[in-house]
Design a protein around this motif. Structure first.
Motif, short mmCIF file in Angstrom:
data_model
loop_
_atom_site.label_atom_id
_atom_site.label_comp_id
_atom_site.label_asym_id
_atom_site.label_seq_id
_atom_site.Cartn_x
_atom_site.Cartn_y
_atom_site.Cartn_z
N ARG A 97 0.85 -1.18 0.00
CA ARG A 97 0.00 0.00 0.00
C ARG A 97 0.89 1.23 0.00
O ARG A 97 1.82 1.32 0.80
N ARG A 98 0.60 2.18 -0.86
CA ARG A 98 1.43 3.37 -0.98
C ARG A 98 1.23 4.27 0.23
O ARG A 98 0.11 4.59 0.62
N LYS A 99 2.36 4.68 0.85
CA LYS A 99 2.34 5.57 1.99
C LYS A 99 3.28 6.74 1.74
O LYS A 99 4.42 6.54 1.33
N ASP A 100 2.80 7.96 1.98
CA ASP A 100 3.63 9.15 1.85
C ASP A 100 4.24 9.47 3.20
O ASP A 100 3.52 9.72 4.18
N LEU A 101 5.57 9.43 3.28
CA LEU A 101 6.27 9.70 4.52
C LEU A 101 6.67 11.16 4.64
O LEU A 101 7.54 11.50 5.44
N GLY A 102 6.03 12.01 3.87
CA GLY A 102 6.37 13.43 3.93
C GLY A 102 7.43 13.82 2.93
O GLY A 102 8.47 14.37 3.30
N GLY A 103 7.20 13.53 1.66
CA GLY A 103 8.15 13.85 0.62
C GLY A 103 8.76 12.64 -0.04
O GLY A 103 9.42 12.75 -1.07
N PHE A 104 8.53 11.47 0.56
CA PHE A 104 9.08 10.24 0.00
C PHE A 104 8.05 9.14 0.16
O PHE A 104 7.58 8.86 1.27
N VAL A 147 6.59 5.27 -0.01
CA VAL A 147 7.03 3.89 0.13
C VAL A 147 5.83 2.97 -0.09
O VAL A 147 4.68 3.39 -0.05
N GLY A 148 6.13 1.69 -0.32
CA GLY A 148 5.10 0.67 -0.40
C GLY A 148 5.09 -0.13 0.89
O GLY A 148 6.02 -0.90 1.14
N ARG A 149 4.08 0.05 1.71
CA ARG A 149 4.00 -0.66 3.00
C ARG A 149 3.34 -2.01 2.81
O ARG A 149 2.29 -2.14 2.21
N VAL A 150 4.00 -3.04 3.36
CA VAL A 150 3.49 -4.41 3.25
C VAL A 150 3.06 -4.94 4.62
O VAL A 150 1.96 -5.44 4.79
N LEU A 151 3.96 -4.84 5.60
CA LEU A 151 3.64 -5.20 6.98
C LEU A 151 3.75 -3.95 7.84
O LEU A 151 4.62 -3.11 7.60
N PRO A 152 2.88 -3.83 8.86
CA PRO A 152 1.81 -4.74 9.25
C PRO A 152 0.60 -4.66 8.31
O PRO A 152 0.34 -3.62 7.72
N PHE A 153 -0.13 -5.76 8.21
CA PHE A 153 -1.33 -5.88 7.39
C PHE A 153 -2.47 -6.27 8.32
O PHE A 153 -2.25 -6.96 9.31
N ASP A 159 8.73 -2.12 4.66
CA ASP A 159 8.49 -1.03 3.72
C ASP A 159 9.41 -1.17 2.52
O ASP A 159 10.63 -1.32 2.67
N HIS A 160 8.83 -1.08 1.33
CA HIS A 160 9.59 -1.10 0.08
C HIS A 160 9.79 0.35 -0.36
O HIS A 160 8.83 1.04 -0.71
N MET A 161 11.03 0.83 -0.34
CA MET A 161 11.36 2.20 -0.72
C MET A 161 11.69 2.25 -2.21
O MET A 161 12.65 1.64 -2.66
N GLY A 162 10.88 2.97 -2.96
CA GLY A 162 11.15 3.16 -4.37
C GLY A 162 10.78 1.95 -5.23
O GLY A 162 9.96 1.13 -4.83
N PRO A 163 11.44 1.85 -6.41
CA PRO A 163 12.51 2.73 -6.89
C PRO A 163 11.99 4.12 -7.24
O PRO A 163 10.94 4.26 -7.85
N ALA A 164 12.74 5.13 -6.81
CA ALA A 164 12.38 6.52 -7.07
C ALA A 164 13.63 7.27 -7.51
O ALA A 164 14.70 7.11 -6.92
#
Length: 296
Positions: free
Chosen positions: A9-16, A18-24, A37-42
Motif C-alpha cells: 500500500r502506498r504511503k507518503d512519509l512526507g516527501g518520500f 514507500v510501499g508498505r506491506v507489513l503490518p497488514f 516497507d519497500h522504498m522506491g525505486p524513485a
C-alpha cells in the motif's frame, strides 16, 4: 502452500513515498518481522529538498534492518553512529530501551540518482526488549552468497540454507535476497514455522500462482516452496520463530502498552537524546496519538 497474498500500500512519509506491506490487517507479523516497507525505486534530481529526509525520530523494542538495491542513505544515531549505507550492505540498529536516529539522503541530494531498498523492523523477544541500544554495519563482502543456474542468493540476516549471517540477531530468523534470471528455479525449505516472500521487481510463479512486483506471499508451515522466475526478478525471503504478541504505535514496538505510553511521554518531553551529529531537527509525535495496535 500460500496462505495469504499481501499487496503493498502506498504511503507518503512526507516527501518520500514507500510501499508498505507489513503490518497488514489480517497478518500483523511474519516470525519476528513487524514492519516491511519497500522504498522506491524513485529517481531524484540533484538539489531536491531536505523534507524528503527522515528527520530524527525514536524507537524502542525492535531492531531496524536497512538494505538497499540502489542509492545511498546516511545514518546518524544517538549512540554516535554516522555512516552511509550502500547497495548490498546492511545496517542493523537495535533500539532496545531507546534510540533515536535520522536517515539523510546527502549523496543523492548532491548527485541525484535512484533510491531503492527495503526497511524492515524486527521485534525483540521477551527478555530482550530493553537491551542497550546498539548499531552494526555489515559490508556486502561479509554476506554468505550462493550462485547457481540463474540464481544469485545472499543471506542478509539470520540463518538459512545451512549458512549464518554476521548480523547480531536476537531470535531465530532468516532474511535472504534472491536475484533470479528468467526460468531460474529455487526452493524455500520448511525450516521455520513462519515464512514469506516479497517480490521487489519482476514476476515469479509460486505454487501455481503468479506473484508480481509489490506482492508478498505468506506461506503455511510444513512444505518446501518452489519458485520459478517468469522474468528477471528480485525476491526477498523472510520469517522465523514468532516472538509473541506485540503492540505497535508510531515508531514504538513493545509487549506492553504501558511501555509504549512511557516512550511517547519521553519523546514529547524531549527526554530522549537526539543523534550527536543531527540534533537540530526532530519528528513530532503524531497527535492525537492513536491507541497502540496489537500484533501477532
Amino acid at each position: 502452500m500460500i496462505d495469504l497474498v499481501i499487496d503493498r500500500r502506498r504511503k507518503d512519509l512526507g516527501g518520500f513515498e514507500v510501499g508498505r506491506v507489513l503490518p497488514f490487517h489480517s497478518r500483523r507479523m511474519v516470525g519476528p518481522f513487524t514492519f516491511f516497507d519497500h522504498m522506491g525505486p524513485a529517481r531524484f534530481e540533484p538539489g531536491f529538498p531536505r523534507n524528503v529526509d527522515v528527520r530524527p525520530h525514536p524507537h524502542i523494542g525492535l531492531s531496524t534492518l536497512t538494505y538497499l538495491f540502489e542509492g545511498e542513505i546516511t545514518h546518524k544515531d544517538s549512540i554516535g553512529s554516522n555512516l552511509p549505507i550502500r547497495p548490498g550492505e546492511v545496517n542493523w540498529m537495535t533500539a532496545g530501551s531507546g534510540i533515536t536516529h535520522s536517515e539523510r539522503f546527502e549523496t543523492l541530494r548532491r548527485d541525484g540518482g535512484v533510491m531503492h531498498g527495503i526497511q524492515a523492523w524486527v521485534a525483540l523477544p521477551d527478555g530482550q526488549e530493553e537491551v542497550d541500544p546498539a548499531f552494526s554495519h555489515h559490508p556486502r563482502d561479509q554476506m554468505p552468497v550462493f550462485e547457481d543456474k540463474g540464481l544469485k542468493a545472499a543471506l542478509v540476516a539470520g540463518k538459512a540454507f545451512g549458512a549464518s549471517a554476521q548480523v547480531p540477531v536476537f531470535s531465530p530468523l532468516f532474511y535472504v535476497h534472491w536475484e533470479m534470471a528468467t526460468g531460474a528455479k529455487a526452493g524455500l525449505p520448511a525450516e521455520y514455522p513462519e515464512r514469506a516472500a516479497y517480490v521487489a521487481t519482476g514476476k515469479v510463479e509460486v505454487e501455481g500462482q503468479t506473484l508480481h512486483a509489490g506482492q508478498m506471499a505468506v506461506f503455511k508451515p510444513g512444505d518446501t516452496i518452489i519458485f520459478e522466475a517468469l522474468e528477471p526478478s528480485t525476491v526477498m525471503l523472510l520469517g522465523g520463530e514468532p516472538v509473541g504478541p506485540r503492540f505497535i504505535e508510531w515508531n514504538f514496538v513493545s509487549s506492553s502498552k504501558d511501555r509504549i505510553e512511557q516512550a511517547k511521554a519521553d519523546w514529547r518531553a524531549r527526554r530522549m537524546k537526539l543523534p550527536d551529529l543531527d540534533d537540530q531537527e526532530f519528528t513530532p509525535l503524531p497527535e492525537p496519538a492513536p491507541p497502540a495496535q496489537p500484533m501477532s
